[in-house]
Design a protein around this motif. Sequence first.
Motif, PDB file in Angstrom:
ATOM      1  N   GLY A  80       8.446   2.601   2.565  1.00 59.92           N
ATOM      2  CA  GLY A  80       7.312   3.551   2.577  1.00 59.92           C
ATOM      3  C   GLY A  80       6.507   3.371   3.846  1.00 59.92           C
ATOM      4  N   HIS A 120      11.579   8.511   3.032  1.00 63.10           N
ATOM      5  CA  HIS A 120      12.436   9.553   2.447  1.00 63.10           C
ATOM      6  C   HIS A 120      12.444  10.860   3.229  1.00 63.10           C
ATOM      7  CE1 HIS A 120       9.107  11.642  -0.048  1.00 63.10           C
ATOM      8  NE2 HIS A 120       8.555  10.962   0.946  1.00 63.10           N
ATOM      9  N   ASN A 140       6.411  -2.054  -0.046  1.00 68.03           N
ATOM     10  CA  ASN A 140       5.161  -1.293   0.031  1.00 68.03           C
ATOM     11  C   ASN A 140       5.226   0.040  -0.692  1.00 68.03           C
ATOM     12  OD1 ASN A 140       2.548  -0.283   1.441  1.00 68.03           O
ATOM     13  ND2 ASN A 140       4.098   1.200   2.069  1.00 68.03           N
ATOM     14  N   SER A 165      -5.987   6.327   2.899  1.00 72.49           N
ATOM     15  CA  SER A 165      -4.613   6.507   3.393  1.00 72.49           C
ATOM     16  C   SER A 165      -4.169   7.931   3.121  1.00 72.49           C
ATOM     17  CB  SER A 165      -3.675   5.525   2.671  1.00 72.49           C
ATOM     18  OG  SER A 165      -3.526   5.925   1.317  1.00 72.49           O
TER      19      SER A 165
HETATM   20  N1  LIG Z   1      -4.339   3.296  -0.611  1.00 74.12           N
HETATM   21  C1  LIG Z   1      -4.896   2.568  -1.566  1.00 74.12           C
HETATM   22  O1  LIG Z   1      -6.112   2.621  -1.824  1.00 74.12           O
HETATM   23  C2  LIG Z   1      -4.061   1.607  -2.375  1.00 74.12           C
HETATM   24  C3  LIG Z   1      -4.718   0.830  -3.321  1.00 74.12           C
HETATM   25  C4  LIG Z   1      -3.982  -0.060  -4.078  1.00 74.12           C
HETATM   26  C5  LIG Z   1      -2.615  -0.190  -3.875  1.00 74.12           C
HETATM   27  N2  LIG Z   1      -1.997   0.574  -2.936  1.00 74.12           N
HETATM   28  C6  LIG Z   1      -0.542   0.414  -2.796  1.00 74.12           C
HETATM   29  O2  LIG Z   1      -0.209   0.303  -1.420  1.00 74.12           O
HETATM   30  C7  LIG Z   1       1.053   0.925  -1.179  1.00 74.12           C
HETATM   31  C8  LIG Z   1       0.902   1.960  -0.081  1.00 74.12           C
HETATM   32  O3  LIG Z   1      -0.089   2.907  -0.470  1.00 74.12           O
HETATM   33  P1  LIG Z   1      -0.600   4.032   0.546  1.00 74.12           P
HETATM   34  O4  LIG Z   1      -1.885   4.526  -0.008  1.00 74.12           O
HETATM   35  O5  LIG Z   1      -0.528   3.543   1.933  1.00 74.12           O
HETATM   36  O6  LIG Z   1       0.530   5.159   0.334  1.00 74.12           O
HETATM   37  P2  LIG Z   1       0.727   6.544   1.121  1.00 74.12           P
HETATM   38  O7  LIG Z   1      -0.354   6.780   2.097  1.00 74.12           O
HETATM   39  O8  LIG Z   1       0.955   7.571   0.068  1.00 74.12           O
HETATM   40  O9  LIG Z   1       2.092   6.288   1.920  1.00 74.12           O
HETATM   41  C9  LIG Z   1       3.262   6.118   1.182  1.00 74.12           C
HETATM   42  C10 LIG Z   1       4.444   5.987   2.114  1.00 74.12           C
HETATM   43  O10 LIG Z   1       5.620   5.933   1.287  1.00 74.12           O
HETATM   44  C11 LIG Z   1       6.491   7.004   1.637  1.00 74.12           C
HETATM   45  N3  LIG Z   1       7.144   7.492   0.432  1.00 74.12           N
HETATM   46  C12 LIG Z   1       6.598   8.254  -0.551  1.00 74.12           C
HETATM   47  N4  LIG Z   1       7.504   8.502  -1.509  1.00 74.12           N
HETATM   48  C13 LIG Z   1       8.640   7.888  -1.129  1.00 74.12           C
HETATM   49  C14 LIG Z   1       9.919   7.776  -1.693  1.00 74.12           C
HETATM   50  N5  LIG Z   1      10.204   8.355  -2.872  1.00 74.12           N
HETATM   51  N6  LIG Z   1      10.866   7.072  -1.051  1.00 74.12           N
HETATM   52  C15 LIG Z   1      10.588   6.478   0.137  1.00 74.12           C
HETATM   53  N7  LIG Z   1       9.388   6.551   0.739  1.00 74.12           N
HETATM   54  C16 LIG Z   1       8.421   7.253   0.117  1.00 74.12           C
HETATM   55  C17 LIG Z   1       5.608   8.058   2.249  1.00 74.12           C
HETATM   56  O11 LIG Z   1       6.405   8.888   3.069  1.00 74.12           O
HETATM   57  P3  LIG Z   1       6.045  10.461   3.287  1.00 74.12           P
HETATM   58  O12 LIG Z   1       4.761  10.491   4.033  1.00 74.12           O
HETATM   59  O13 LIG Z   1       7.213  10.952   4.077  1.00 74.12           O
HETATM   60  O14 LIG Z   1       5.962  11.063   1.902  1.00 74.12           O
HETATM   61  C18 LIG Z   1       4.641   7.178   3.035  1.00 74.12           C
HETATM   62  O15 LIG Z   1       5.263   6.719   4.206  1.00 74.12           O
HETATM   63  C19 LIG Z   1       1.504   1.502  -2.523  1.00 74.12           C
HETATM   64  O16 LIG Z   1       2.361   0.593  -3.168  1.00 74.12           O
HETATM   65  C20 LIG Z   1       0.211   1.637  -3.300  1.00 74.12           C
HETATM   66  O17 LIG Z   1       0.406   1.571  -4.699  1.00 74.12           O
HETATM   67  C21 LIG Z   1      -2.681   1.478  -2.192  1.00 74.12           C
END
Ligand SMILES: NC(=O)c1ccc[n+]([C@@H]2O[C@H](COP(=O)([O-])OP(=O)(O)OC[C@H]3O[C@@H](n4cnc5c(N)ncnc54)[C@H](OP(=O)(O)O)[C@@H]3O)[C@@H](O)[C@H]2O)c1
Length: 350
Positions: A54, A79, A152, A270
């Motif tokens: 991710g 993806h 991630n 994010s």
């Molecule tokens: N942001 C927060 O506040 C927060 C808080 C607690 C935990 N987290 C955890 O931190 C991690 C990252 O969160 P984030 O907020 O940075 O996420 P994000 O901004 O939504 O980014 C997710 C990344 O994963 C990719 N992705 C999405 N679906 C996918 C799939 N089916 N297969 C492969 N890649 C995929 C996305 O690619 P595309 O852009 O191409 O879709 C993007 O690069 C997650 O595990 C989340 O649960 C985040």
Amino acid sequence: MNALFLALASLGAVVAIRLLRSTMDFISFHLLPGTHTVDRYQRPGNTAWALVTGASAGIGLGIAQELVRQGFGVILLGHLQDELDAAAAQLRAMRPPVPVAAAADRDDDDDDDDNDARVRTYLLDARTATPSDLARLAASLSGLDLTILVNNVGGNAVEHPPFRPAATYSCADVDAVVDQNARFMARLTTLLVPLLARGARPDAARSGRNRSLVLTLSSGGYVGVPYLVLYSATKAFNRGFGAALARELALDPATAHVDSLVVIPGEVASQGNCRGVPSSAPRWDVFGREVVQKAGLAAARGWKEMFPHWRHGLEYALMDVAPSAAVEKALVDQMRAKKGAWDDYLGKNK
Ligand SMILES: NC(=O)c1ccc[n+]([C@@H]2O[C@H](COP(=O)([O-])OP(=O)(O)OC[C@H]3O[C@@H](n4cnc5c(N)ncnc54)[C@H](OP(=O)(O)O)[C@@H]3O)[C@@H](O)[C@H]2O)c1
């Protein structure tokens, strides 16, 4: 009477020492420069690689950025190929130059010595990846010195609206969250541990160098929050998985040089978390840098999990001591606010 006084005084002393210790840990972790850095996962000649799932946006991209700054080769897994290509181009542009000594020694035909070739992409959908897709991925990594796996990829992969009661989820919604957040990382990690453990060096335990790392993103949501029931449950799975793995790896001399560390973010702004986010939340790139800069120190302290951002660490420490009714209210209010922000947005953009 004297015995009661003595018992209470001893209890008070134990509580005060524990409080003092966690305060010192907190201050030294967040404010003082660490003596153990991510270098413990590097290899002589900067040959180490990290796989970040991710990684085309958000925290995963932030982690990849900092790994590149620290001289790691990175494989960005995602993806959508065009998003991966854009992220890779950004990372190649910032890649630090090959050190002079390495440049002098290098064979120009060797791709691995090429800055551009030290950033790669791998197209795979975490929701639909099959065991043979994963076996192909593992085979493609076998020629690299893989020392870091960053689990991630994750999010609330349901049909919109994203914040809603579990009773409104379809079976496809349930599967999507479990597959993306839990099944994929569990399958990938079990497959890659032998690769991460490969090339154990006898000095890894003593010197704290030449080690490997599994970094797993959980979430403060592991406590169980409304309107994100499936997400919360998978994030508790991530946390338990990473902690159990840490203890198990340490037991076997063949894997004792592989650290497993759970990362617990609170609110991080994010691509995925973009509505109803408090203005105090760190941005994805700031948070990603903190993850990389603090992982080595947390692992060297023997921690199984870390809050890389000081504010998140403080919030969760306060949850342990604040009155439970106040904690409940704060949690529910925060989720209501996020749900409201998404519902407003989707209502206006029908
Ligand atoms: N942001 C927060 O506040 C927060 C808080 C607690 C935990 N987290 C955890 O931190 C991690 C990252 O969160 P984030 O907020 O940075 O996420 P994000 O901004 O939504 O980014 C997710 C990344 O994963 C990719 N992705 C999405 N679906 C996918 C799939 N089916 N297969 C492969 N890649 C995929 C996305 O690619 P595309 O852009 O191409 O879709 C993007 O690069 C997650 O595990 C989340 O649960 C985040």
